[in-house]
Scaffold this motif. Sequence first.
Motif, PDB file in Angstrom:
ATOM      1  N   ASP A 197       0.818  -1.216   0.000  1.00 33.37           N
ATOM      2  CA  ASP A 197       0.000   0.000   0.000  1.00 33.37           C
ATOM      3  C   ASP A 197       0.853   1.267   0.000  1.00 33.37           C
ATOM      4  O   ASP A 197       0.403   2.335   0.413  1.00 33.37           O
ATOM      5  N   MET A 198       2.083   1.172  -0.481  1.00 33.87           N
ATOM      6  CA  MET A 198       2.975   2.333  -0.582  1.00 33.87           C
ATOM      7  C   MET A 198       2.647   3.129  -1.852  1.00 33.87           C
ATOM      8  O   MET A 198       3.381   3.087  -2.845  1.00 33.87           O
ATOM      9  N   ASP A 199       1.547   3.860  -1.829  1.00 36.97           N
ATOM     10  CA  ASP A 199       1.127   4.609  -3.009  1.00 36.97           C
ATOM     11  C   ASP A 199       1.566   6.064  -2.953  1.00 36.97           C
ATOM     12  O   ASP A 199       0.985   6.933  -3.597  1.00 36.97           O
ATOM     13  N   PHE A 200       2.646   6.325  -2.204  1.00 37.84           N
ATOM     14  CA  PHE A 200       3.140   7.694  -2.074  1.00 37.84           C
ATOM     15  C   PHE A 200       4.173   8.062  -3.136  1.00 37.84           C
ATOM     16  O   PHE A 200       4.620   9.196  -3.206  1.00 37.84           O
ATOM     17  N   SER A 201       4.587   7.099  -3.964  1.00 36.89           N
ATOM     18  CA  SER A 201       5.546   7.420  -5.032  1.00 36.89           C
ATOM     19  C   SER A 201       5.355   6.455  -6.192  1.00 36.89           C
ATOM     20  O   SER A 201       4.829   5.348  -6.025  1.00 36.89           O
ATOM     21  N   GLN A 202       5.792   6.879  -7.366  1.00 39.14           N
ATOM     22  CA  GLN A 202       5.687   6.022  -8.548  1.00 39.14           C
ATOM     23  C   GLN A 202       6.537   4.775  -8.398  1.00 39.14           C
ATOM     24  O   GLN A 202       6.113   3.667  -8.732  1.00 39.14           O
ATOM     25  N   TYR A 225       5.446  -4.587 -14.020  1.00 33.38           N
ATOM     26  CA  TYR A 225       4.041  -4.392 -13.675  1.00 33.38           C
ATOM     27  C   TYR A 225       3.909  -3.097 -12.882  1.00 33.38           C
ATOM     28  O   TYR A 225       4.908  -2.528 -12.398  1.00 33.38           O
ATOM     29  N   VAL A 226       2.669  -2.640 -12.735  1.00 33.17           N
ATOM     30  CA  VAL A 226       2.364  -1.451 -11.948  1.00 33.17           C
ATOM     31  C   VAL A 226       1.254  -1.806 -10.969  1.00 33.17           C
ATOM     32  O   VAL A 226       0.272  -2.468 -11.342  1.00 33.17           O
ATOM     33  N   ILE A 227       1.399  -1.389  -9.721  1.00 36.10           N
ATOM     34  CA  ILE A 227       0.385  -1.629  -8.694  1.00 36.10           C
ATOM     35  C   ILE A 227      -0.684  -0.539  -8.807  1.00 36.10           C
ATOM     36  O   ILE A 227      -0.367   0.656  -8.757  1.00 36.10           O
ATOM     37  N   GLY A 228      -1.934  -0.929  -8.949  1.00 38.51           N
ATOM     38  CA  GLY A 228      -3.023   0.022  -9.141  1.00 38.51           C
ATOM     39  C   GLY A 228      -3.577   0.561  -7.838  1.00 38.51           C
ATOM     40  O   GLY A 228      -3.131   0.200  -6.742  1.00 38.51           O
ATOM     41  N   SER A 229      -4.592   1.393  -7.949  1.00 40.44           N
ATOM     42  CA  SER A 229      -5.220   1.999  -6.770  1.00 40.44           C
ATOM     43  C   SER A 229      -5.914   0.972  -5.889  1.00 40.44           C
ATOM     44  O   SER A 229      -6.200   1.234  -4.725  1.00 40.44           O
ATOM     45  N   ASP A 230      -6.178  -0.219  -6.454  1.00 38.03           N
ATOM     46  CA  ASP A 230      -6.778  -1.305  -5.668  1.00 38.03           C
ATOM     47  C   ASP A 230      -5.712  -2.217  -5.067  1.00 38.03           C
ATOM     48  O   ASP A 230      -6.026  -3.298  -4.578  1.00 38.03           O
ATOM     49  N   PHE A 231      -4.435  -1.790  -5.157  1.00 38.88           N
ATOM     50  CA  PHE A 231      -3.270  -2.510  -4.629  1.00 38.88           C
ATOM     51  C   PHE A 231      -2.970  -3.794  -5.403  1.00 38.88           C
ATOM     52  O   PHE A 231      -2.201  -4.636  -4.933  1.00 38.88           O
ATOM     53  N   SER A 232      -3.529  -3.945  -6.585  1.00 42.14           N
ATOM     54  CA  SER A 232      -3.294  -5.122  -7.422  1.00 42.14           C
ATOM     55  C   SER A 232      -2.240  -4.812  -8.483  1.00 42.14           C
ATOM     56  O   SER A 232      -2.350  -3.799  -9.176  1.00 42.14           O
TER      57      SER A 232
END
Length: 453
Positions: A399-404, A429-436
Amino acid sequence: MAARWQVSLAALAAAALVACSDTARPSTTPTTTSATPTAAPARPSPSATIPTTPATTQPLVLAIHPTRAAQDIDLTTARSIVRGTVRSWRGFRVGSLRQAQRSTTTLALVPASAAGPSIRPVTIAGIDPFKDPARYPLRTPGPQPTAPVIDLTAGGDVMLGRRVATAAARTGDVSRPLRAIGPRLASADLTVLNLESTLSRAGTPQQGGDSFAAPPGVVAGLRAAGVDVLSLANNHTGDFQQRALLETVRLVRAGGIQPVGAGGNLTEAARPAIVERDGVRFGFLAFNAIGETPRATASSAGAFSLRMPPRTGPLNAGDLATVTRAVTALKAAVDVVVVLPHWGQQYTHTPVPAQRTVADALTKAGADLVIGGHPHWVQSVQFLPGKVVAHSLGNLVFDMDFSQQTQEGVLLELTYWGKSLKAARLTPYVIGSDFSPRVVTGTRAEQILSDLR
């Protein structure tokens, strides 16, 4: 290995065209042991010797630098490259194997028997020369592949607690973040990840808001995604103290996954996980160099540990000797040794010097793969003869969505022919807003892979 195959492109083309002319038809049976039909012989002419079709052939691989994104080419263009009538394609210039190992813009023609993890194979009409050698259409004289094809996939840090668990709970599916990438993980014969969360809250949180505990039900989701081995040697396995650590080890094992790197005492924490596939034995060891989770001792629970920069002091020679002895002992019992270190500096693409020192000691002791975690960003990959050192694959679920950079990572997808490592593919891959995490291609993939060079 490469030096033995510094043959001219013209010679390869001539040999390949005998075996892959337009009259040849590849086998439709995807097995590594069936013979590939040969091309119809050329008509004799009064002044020419009739060419002889070789009794056995091997794939003639179109190869690029291992840190380039996946490429697929149509058969007509591939044959034109072999003939020499096409010298460039999608920004790649045709060159030698050595050039492809060093340059990100070179495309080489490589006999499969000369290939290894230092190049990435290009697929032809979706067919991979190492995953499906019998159906691959470009052929050249050489030993026909007969060893079993075994795919091993390694992923990065998986944290299924905190906001990841909260978001998944709203859907009623605690393993939801694994669903998007799960089929890709499950397609491998052998899959290994690092579980950076406990499965129990039986004790007191040790790291405040950074104490990670996931619902025990995620084990079923991990198993459904094809996960076979989980490293527990990290700085969060001890987040809820000893009882929770022991419960986590028990739940992982009870769920049909082999835990490695933590246990009730040092003997258990240092015990390797061994998995056999098609007669090839893979052995896994894991250690924690970050601290926070207690060091396992002869009489206390914790993680198999190694003290080293930047977190647990100077490199400890005694710890390193213990780990390398374990590697050497494991190499005597298995065919492929995989070491899973939890090490390095967070939020950087550059390994600390001690990582390279330890990796060198591990490979000299017998490690075939060294696959690290903890930095939360991807870090450089070293390709050695028959070996790979990946310093960090980045986050896989977090859930580290604070940086690209903390939302990017790569799968390390390896193909073995029996005991021999033939190909290593880095799949971004890229982790989306749903953490997937979801696999990406094109420009975004190339951007992520550029951070590995």
